[in-house]
Design a protein around this motif. Structure first.
Motif, short mmCIF file in Angstrom:
data_model
loop_
_atom_site.label_atom_id
_atom_site.label_comp_id
_atom_site.label_asym_id
_atom_site.label_seq_id
_atom_site.Cartn_x
_atom_site.Cartn_y
_atom_site.Cartn_z
N ARG A 50 56.67 107.39 71.52
CA ARG A 50 56.98 106.35 70.53
C ARG A 50 55.85 105.36 70.32
O ARG A 50 55.77 104.72 69.26
N ASP A 51 54.96 105.23 71.27
CA ASP A 51 53.94 104.17 71.20
C ASP A 51 52.83 104.44 70.19
O ASP A 51 52.08 103.52 69.84
N TRP A 52 52.70 105.69 69.73
CA TRP A 52 51.57 106.00 68.86
C TRP A 52 51.76 105.49 67.43
O TRP A 52 50.81 105.05 66.79
N TRP A 53 52.96 105.56 66.91
CA TRP A 53 53.15 105.13 65.51
C TRP A 53 52.79 103.65 65.32
O TRP A 53 52.02 103.32 64.41
N PRO A 54 53.31 102.72 66.11
CA PRO A 54 52.97 101.31 65.89
C PRO A 54 51.49 101.02 66.10
O PRO A 54 50.93 100.13 65.45
N THR A 55 50.85 101.79 66.99
CA THR A 55 49.43 101.57 67.24
C THR A 55 48.61 101.90 66.00
O THR A 55 47.77 101.11 65.55
N GLN A 56 48.85 103.08 65.41
CA GLN A 56 48.07 103.45 64.23
C GLN A 56 48.44 102.59 63.03
O GLN A 56 47.60 102.30 62.17
N TYR A 57 49.68 102.12 62.97
CA TYR A 57 50.10 101.27 61.85
C TYR A 57 49.35 99.93 61.87
O TYR A 57 48.90 99.42 60.83
N LEU A 58 49.18 99.36 63.06
CA LEU A 58 48.46 98.09 63.17
C LEU A 58 46.98 98.26 62.85
O LEU A 58 46.37 97.41 62.21
N ILE A 59 46.40 99.37 63.33
CA ILE A 59 44.98 99.62 63.03
C ILE A 59 44.78 99.81 61.54
O ILE A 59 43.79 99.34 60.95
N ARG A 60 45.71 100.49 60.88
CA ARG A 60 45.61 100.69 59.43
C ARG A 60 45.65 99.35 58.70
O ARG A 60 44.95 99.14 57.70
N ASN A 61 46.47 98.41 59.20
CA ASN A 61 46.64 97.14 58.50
C ASN A 61 45.53 96.13 58.80
O ASN A 61 45.14 95.35 57.93
N PHE A 62 45.03 96.13 60.04
CA PHE A 62 44.10 95.07 60.44
C PHE A 62 42.67 95.55 60.69
O PHE A 62 41.75 94.74 60.65
N GLY A 63 42.47 96.82 60.99
CA GLY A 63 41.13 97.28 61.33
C GLY A 63 40.57 96.50 62.50
O GLY A 63 41.29 96.15 63.43
N GLU A 64 39.30 96.14 62.43
CA GLU A 64 38.67 95.42 63.54
C GLU A 64 39.09 93.95 63.60
O GLU A 64 38.78 93.27 64.57
N GLU A 65 39.81 93.48 62.61
CA GLU A 65 40.35 92.12 62.68
C GLU A 65 41.38 92.00 63.80
O GLU A 65 41.77 90.88 64.18
N ILE A 66 41.79 93.13 64.33
CA ILE A 66 42.79 93.11 65.40
C ILE A 66 42.25 92.42 66.65
O ILE A 66 43.01 91.99 67.52
N PHE A 67 40.90 92.30 66.74
CA PHE A 67 40.30 91.61 67.89
C PHE A 67 40.36 90.10 67.73
O PHE A 67 40.03 89.36 68.66
N ASN A 68 40.78 89.62 66.56
CA ASN A 68 40.87 88.19 66.32
C ASN A 68 42.15 87.65 66.94
O ASN A 68 43.26 88.03 66.56
N ASN A 69 42.02 86.78 67.90
CA ASN A 69 43.19 86.25 68.61
C ASN A 69 43.90 85.12 67.85
O ASN A 69 45.01 84.74 68.19
N ASP A 70 43.24 84.57 66.85
CA ASP A 70 43.80 83.42 66.14
C ASP A 70 44.36 83.84 64.78
O ASP A 70 43.65 84.41 63.95
N GLY A 71 45.61 83.54 64.56
CA GLY A 71 46.20 83.76 63.25
C GLY A 71 46.39 85.20 62.86
O GLY A 71 46.49 85.50 61.66
N LEU A 72 46.47 86.12 63.81
CA LEU A 72 46.61 87.53 63.46
C LEU A 72 48.04 87.87 63.04
O LEU A 72 48.26 88.77 62.25
N PHE A 73 49.00 87.15 63.56
CA PHE A 73 50.40 87.52 63.32
C PHE A 73 50.71 87.56 61.83
O PHE A 73 50.39 86.65 61.08
N ASN A 74 51.31 88.66 61.42
CA ASN A 74 51.69 88.85 60.02
C ASN A 74 53.17 89.21 60.00
O ASN A 74 53.57 90.24 60.56
N LEU A 75 53.97 88.40 59.37
CA LEU A 75 55.42 88.58 59.41
C LEU A 75 55.85 89.90 58.80
O LEU A 75 56.71 90.61 59.36
N ALA A 76 55.27 90.28 57.67
CA ALA A 76 55.66 91.52 57.00
C ALA A 76 55.35 92.74 57.87
O ALA A 76 56.19 93.64 58.01
N VAL A 77 54.15 92.75 58.47
CA VAL A 77 53.77 93.85 59.35
C VAL A 77 54.67 93.88 60.58
O VAL A 77 55.13 94.95 61.01
#
Length: 438
Positions: free
Chosen positions: A345-372
């Protein structure tokens, strides 16, 4: 040892006129099958609200009864009367017998904590018997017996009875291993997925494992996935019969964990894989066997069948995954012993977040997105929105950190299906697995 069958039944009792469902236990004697009535009354009374709870209680009581059948005290007792003749000493001996078996196999499971916890659940059965006026032989006390696992004398006794020459601290060591494996849940690797998939005795379980990778559905939800859907899922069918305007289609999961209904995304590639790997080569033969077993065609609401023509159940998935893991471990001893079907089950959410954020996922500030976060929550069926989001962000960071030079390839794969995303990631660096805590 006696044979006891565990069966899931649905029916309408006369007193309530409402459909109920729960597991029952059937003693398979040499001449006849006998319903274990007292057990089944308990399962009806206490477990009909949850299939998982019913399955667990039925398995524990069945395990205890099968143990009793191997002891001298019960050689002349009918299994339907076990509840009358069982005593507290038999519960203690059952716990110790499980410990002996574990030590003899040099296994980390079941841990001492698990053995004790399941004995406490067994005592709930005897407590209910007493409350219902059936006067069981087991006396339920406020404090259940806890085996003295820390005692060197007890450990020496277990080691001797297990007929193994070993250090008397073996129980403590095995428990620590079991606790570590339970506490550390690592992201399952593509290599581990492949190892499990190729070692299933029935290919339907491999197909369902990959489908779980692509959809993050729980085993209970996978087992109810339809051949042809209806209502909100009327558009669901074999891939070649469907029309796609977008890469993903909606699928409504009914009566999932906590009896909740939610709508998830299913990629067309996942449906294509199911058709190519299961529907075309296997379904027709299995549907015929289902008809031979049940006297009618399988309902369109049922897709996944075993090679014997029986519906796949969560229990069957767990049992066949354990068997596949044991087989894979013999071929590859370095495989992690705590792998579960559920880990897919863990693979789907992982690829979904990478698709939405790319390398911005390393940004600790303000990353949370309610829709995602809400899409993740719906897909996974989790209750806590922010916890779900933060948890899978951490896993996504691990993947990108480990595959920094291949990030573009991973981004492209994330735009496709979860299965192709895993193929792009490739086999993860085994030395990093301890850091991939899930």
């Amino acid at each position: 040892m006696i044979r006891i069958t565990k069966k899931y039944v649905e029916y309408v009792p006369a007193e309530s006129l409402k459909k109920v469902a729960h597991y029952i236990l059937i003693y398979e004697g040499k001449k006849a099958s006998v319903l274990l009535s007292h057990v089944n009354l308990f399962l009806y009374s206490n477990t009909r609200s949850s299939q998982k709870t019913s399955s667990r209680y039925a398995s524990i009581i069945s395990m205890f009864y099968r143990h009793l059948s191997t002891t001298e005290d019960f050689q002349s007792v009918a299994p339907s009367q076990y509840h009358l003749f069982a005593r507290n000493k038999h519960v203690k001996r059952w716990q110790s017998a499980r410990e002996m078996e574990r030590v003899a196999e040099d296994s980390a499971s079941p841990t001492s904590e698990t053995i004790f916890g399941e004995a406490k659940l067994l005592m709930n059965y005897f407590r209910w018997l007493g409350d219902a006026g059936f006067t069981p032989g087991v006396e339920v006390k406020l404090k259940s017996w806890i085996p003295p696992y820390r005692s060197s004398r007890y450990q020496a006794y277990i080691g001797l009875r297990a007929k193994q020459v070993m250090d008397t601290t073996s129980i403590d060591v095995l428990d620590r291993q079991g606790q570590q494996q339970s506490a550390i849940r690592s992201l399952i690797t593509p290599h581990e997925i492949s190892q499990l998939a190729t070692n299933y005795s029935d290919p339907v379980y491999a197909v369902m494992l990959i489908f779980a990778v692509a959809t993050a559905m729980r085993p209970m939800d996978l087992c109810r996935f339809p051949y042809y859907g209806n209502s909100a899922n009327a558009h669901i069918g074999p891939f070649s019969s469907m029309d796609f305007t977008e890469p993903n289609v909606n699928y409504t999961v009914y009566n999932s964990k906590g009896r909740k209904t939610r709508t998830i995304l299913v990629h067309q590639d996942a449906l294509r894989d199911v058709e190519e790997s299961y529907i075309k080569p296997l379904y027709a033969t299995r549907a015929k066997k289902y008809k031979d077993n049940h006297g009618e065609e399988p309902p369109l609401s049922l897709l996944f069948l075993t090679k014997d023509g029986h519906p796949v159940t969560p229990d069957r998935i767990a049992q066949r995954t354990t068997a596949a893991k044991k087989k894979a471990l013999k071929l590859n001893p370095s495989l992690r012993a705590n792998l579960r079907f559920y880990d897919a089950r863990d693979w789907w959410p992982t690829q979904y977040l990478i698709r939405n954020f790319g390398e911005e996922i390393f940004n600790n500030d303000g990353l949370f997105n309610l829709a995602v976060a809400q899409v993740l929550q719906n897909q996974m069926g989790h209750e806590f929105l922010r916890t779900t989001f933060d948890h899978y962000v951490d896993l996504s960071r691990v993947i990108l950190t480990m595959h920094k030079r291949r990030s573009i390839e991973i981004f492209r794969a994330a735009d496709l299906s979860a299965n192709k995303f895993i193929q792009a990631v490739g086999t993860l660096d085994e030395t990093m697995i301890p850091d991939m805590v899930a």
